[in-house]
Design a protein around this motif. Structure first.
Motif, PDB file in Angstrom:
ATOM      1  N   ALA A 106     116.865-121.427  -0.614  1.00 37.51           N
ATOM      2  CA  ALA A 106     117.246-120.501  -1.682  1.00 37.51           C
ATOM      3  C   ALA A 106     116.126-120.322  -2.691  1.00 37.51           C
ATOM      4  N   MET A 107     116.360-119.396  -3.620  1.00 33.45           N
ATOM      5  CA  MET A 107     115.489-119.233  -4.775  1.00 33.45           C
ATOM      6  C   MET A 107     115.878-120.340  -5.752  1.00 33.45           C
ATOM      7  N   VAL A 108     114.880-121.127  -6.182  1.00 39.02           N
ATOM      8  CA  VAL A 108     115.146-122.258  -7.071  1.00 39.02           C
ATOM      9  C   VAL A 108     114.242-122.122  -8.294  1.00 39.02           C
ATOM     10  N   LEU A 109     114.864-122.137  -9.470  1.00 36.25           N
ATOM     11  CA  LEU A 109     114.130-122.021 -10.727  1.00 36.25           C
ATOM     12  C   LEU A 109     113.958-123.391 -11.380  1.00 36.25           C
ATOM     13  N   THR A 110     112.819-123.577 -12.016  1.00 36.62           N
ATOM     14  CA  THR A 110     112.654-124.760 -12.859  1.00 36.62           C
ATOM     15  C   THR A 110     113.490-124.551 -14.117  1.00 36.62           C
ATOM     16  N   LEU A 111     113.772-125.625 -14.840  1.00 35.95           N
ATOM     17  CA  LEU A 111     114.522-125.491 -16.095  1.00 35.95           C
ATOM     18  C   LEU A 111     113.794-124.593 -17.087  1.00 35.95           C
ATOM     19  N   ASP A 112     112.476-124.726 -17.183  1.00 38.50           N
ATOM     20  CA  ASP A 112     111.706-123.898 -18.121  1.00 38.50           C
ATOM     21  C   ASP A 112     111.791-122.416 -17.746  1.00 38.50           C
ATOM     22  N   ASP A 113     111.653-122.102 -16.456  1.00 37.02           N
ATOM     23  CA  ASP A 113     111.744-120.707 -16.027  1.00 37.02           C
ATOM     24  C   ASP A 113     113.149-120.161 -16.252  1.00 37.02           C
ATOM     25  N   GLU A 121     120.770-123.868 -20.928  1.00 34.46           N
ATOM     26  CA  GLU A 121     120.985-125.133 -20.216  1.00 34.46           C
ATOM     27  C   GLU A 121     122.411-125.650 -20.419  1.00 34.46           C
ATOM     28  N   SER A 122     122.972-125.386 -21.585  1.00 35.92           N
ATOM     29  CA  SER A 122     124.340-125.844 -21.862  1.00 35.92           C
ATOM     30  C   SER A 122     125.372-125.124 -20.998  1.00 35.92           C
ATOM     31  N   ASP A 123     125.026-123.934 -20.482  1.00 32.83           N
ATOM     32  CA  ASP A 123     125.941-123.173 -19.619  1.00 32.83           C
ATOM     33  C   ASP A 123     125.803-123.531 -18.143  1.00 32.83           C
ATOM     34  N   LEU A 124     124.812-124.348 -17.796  1.00 40.46           N
ATOM     35  CA  LEU A 124     124.564-124.678 -16.394  1.00 40.46           C
ATOM     36  C   LEU A 124     125.397-125.880 -15.969  1.00 40.46           C
ATOM     37  N   LYS A 138     120.044-132.719  -8.253  1.00 41.68           N
ATOM     38  CA  LYS A 138     121.184-131.927  -8.715  1.00 41.68           C
ATOM     39  C   LYS A 138     120.711-130.510  -9.041  1.00 41.68           C
ATOM     40  N   THR A 139     121.523-129.544  -8.643  1.00 41.20           N
ATOM     41  CA  THR A 139     121.201-128.149  -8.921  1.00 41.20           C
ATOM     42  C   THR A 139     122.416-127.443  -9.497  1.00 41.20           C
ATOM     43  N   ALA A 140     122.134-126.380 -10.234  1.00 41.98           N
ATOM     44  CA  ALA A 140     123.206-125.559 -10.806  1.00 41.98           C
ATOM     45  C   ALA A 140     123.119-124.170 -10.193  1.00 41.98           C
ATOM     46  N   PRO A 141     124.179-123.709  -9.523  1.00 41.43           N
ATOM     47  CA  PRO A 141     124.157-122.359  -8.977  1.00 41.43           C
ATOM     48  C   PRO A 141     124.257-121.331 -10.109  1.00 41.43           C
ATOM     49  N   VAL A 142     123.480-120.258 -10.000  1.00 40.78           N
ATOM     50  CA  VAL A 142     123.500-119.178 -10.997  1.00 40.78           C
ATOM     51  C   VAL A 142     123.435-117.843 -10.268  1.00 40.78           C
ATOM     52  N   ASP A 154     116.649-106.023  -7.492  1.00 42.69           N
ATOM     53  CA  ASP A 154     117.914-106.501  -6.937  1.00 42.69           C
ATOM     54  C   ASP A 154     118.761-107.022  -8.087  1.00 42.69           C
ATOM     55  N   ARG A 155     120.058-106.810  -7.983  1.00 36.67           N
ATOM     56  CA  ARG A 155     120.981-107.256  -9.029  1.00 36.67           C
ATOM     57  C   ARG A 155     121.933-108.304  -8.467  1.00 36.67           C
ATOM     58  N   GLY A 156     122.339-109.215  -9.347  1.00 39.18           N
ATOM     59  CA  GLY A 156     123.292-110.241  -8.950  1.00 39.18           C
ATOM     60  C   GLY A 156     122.777-111.173  -7.879  1.00 39.18           C
ATOM     61  N   VAL A 157     121.515-111.543  -7.974  1.00 40.11           N
ATOM     62  CA  VAL A 157     120.890-112.405  -6.962  1.00 40.11           C
ATOM     63  C   VAL A 157     121.310-113.857  -7.195  1.00 40.11           C
ATOM     64  N   ARG A 158     121.740-114.484  -6.120  1.00 44.36           N
ATOM     65  CA  ARG A 158     122.128-115.894  -6.182  1.00 44.36           C
ATOM     66  C   ARG A 158     120.889-116.780  -6.188  1.00 44.36           C
ATOM     67  N   ALA A 159     120.901-117.793  -7.043  1.00 49.29           N
ATOM     68  CA  ALA A 159     119.773-118.728  -7.139  1.00 49.29           C
ATOM     69  C   ALA A 159     120.317-120.070  -7.628  1.00 49.29           C
ATOM     70  N   PHE A 160     119.414-121.024  -7.747  1.00 51.41           N
ATOM     71  CA  PHE A 160     119.773-122.353  -8.240  1.00 51.41           C
ATOM     72  C   PHE A 160     118.757-122.761  -9.295  1.00 51.41           C
ATOM     73  N   VAL A 161     119.211-123.569 -10.232  1.00 56.27           N
ATOM     74  CA  VAL A 161     118.324-124.172 -11.226  1.00 56.27           C
ATOM     75  C   VAL A 161     118.252-125.656 -10.906  1.00 56.27           C
ATOM     76  N   ASN A 162     117.035-126.155 -10.785  1.00 52.57           N
ATOM     77  CA  ASN A 162     116.800-127.552 -10.420  1.00 52.57           C
ATOM     78  C   ASN A 162     116.832-128.415 -11.678  1.00 52.57           C
ATOM     79  N   SER A 163     117.587-129.504 -11.629  1.00 50.76           N
ATOM     80  CA  SER A 163     117.660-130.404 -12.784  1.00 50.76           C
ATOM     81  C   SER A 163     116.485-131.368 -12.830  1.00 50.76           C
ATOM     82  N   GLY A 164     115.783-131.532 -11.707  1.00 49.88           N
ATOM     83  CA  GLY A 164     114.689-132.493 -11.632  1.00 49.88           C
ATOM     84  C   GLY A 164     113.354-131.897 -12.033  1.00 49.88           C
ATOM     85  N   GLU A 165     112.347-132.742 -11.956  1.00 49.12           N
ATOM     86  CA  GLU A 165     110.982-132.308 -12.256  1.00 49.12           C
ATOM     87  C   GLU A 165     110.466-131.452 -11.113  1.00 49.12           C
TER      88      GLU A 165
END
Length: 193
Positions: A106-113, A121-124, A138-142, A154-165
């Motif tokens: 999947a598309m995975v974003l860093t916390l900073d990105d 972050e509080s909503d993840l 641990k990842t958060a789906p967005v 593209d709109r409404g693209v599924r991705a994940f935010v990575n909690s790790g480094e």
């Protein structure tokens, strides 16, 4: 230039002239050698100025950027010196640099990105888990409102935010499948729709 800048320039010029005069007087017996050294330092100085002035062109040659061919419906990504392919996409209007990773699902974003893209972050909710080379994280789906890559949006693209480094966000296969063709030849990855 302000008055202070002009004063500083005059002071540095006078100081340089005094040092040059001292050097000439101290080395008047070896004038030939002194002229050779002065010419060498002048060439070094001109080389530094030329490199500084041309740095934008040099950097483009050393680290070429992605090319967008909107009329052909394709994007070309050059292979970076480290062997990876990098792409810059706008995530919710925020330019984000990704490493293209065909081994990532999947598309995975860093916390900073994710923060730069307007995700709080509080909503993840980090309730899902992904396996990485360093073990589970641990990842958060967005769902991203807008993902723009060159002429493609593209709109409404599924991705994940990575909690790790993580050094860089990953552009994985779920996004790459939006393209009809992905080819790698001659040190260039071409994505076409």
């Amino acid at each position: 230039m302000t008055g202070d800048d002009i004063g500083s320039l005059i002071y540095l010029g006078a100081l340089g002239a005094a040092l040059a005069a001292w050097y000439v007087v101290a080395n008047r017996g070896a004038m030939n050698k002194m002229l050779q050294q002065a010419a060498l330092w002048a060439l070094i100085f001109l080389g530094v100025i030329a490199a500084y002035g041309l740095w934008g062109d040099i950097r483009q040659t050393v680290a070429p950027q992605q090319s967008v061919f909107a009329e052909d419906g394709r994007i070309a990504l050059p292979r970076a010196p480290d062997g990876h392919y990098y792409a810059t996409l706008d995530i919710n209007g925020s330019p984000t640099r990704f490493v293209v990773d065909t081994g990532a699902t999947a598309m995975v974003l860093t916390l900073d990105d994710a923060r730069r893209a307007g995700l709080q972050e509080s909503d993840l909710a980090f309730f899902s888990e992904a396996m990485t080379a360093n073990g589970p994280v641990k990842t958060a789906p967005v769902r991203l409102d807008s993902v723009t890559f060159g002429p493609f949006e593209d709109r409404g693209v599924r991705a994940f935010v990575n909690s790790g480094e993580m050094d860089q966000s990953l552009l994985g296969m779920t996004y790459l499948q939006h393209f009809g063709r992905v080819t790698i030849t001659g040190g260039e990855m071409v994505l076409e729709r």
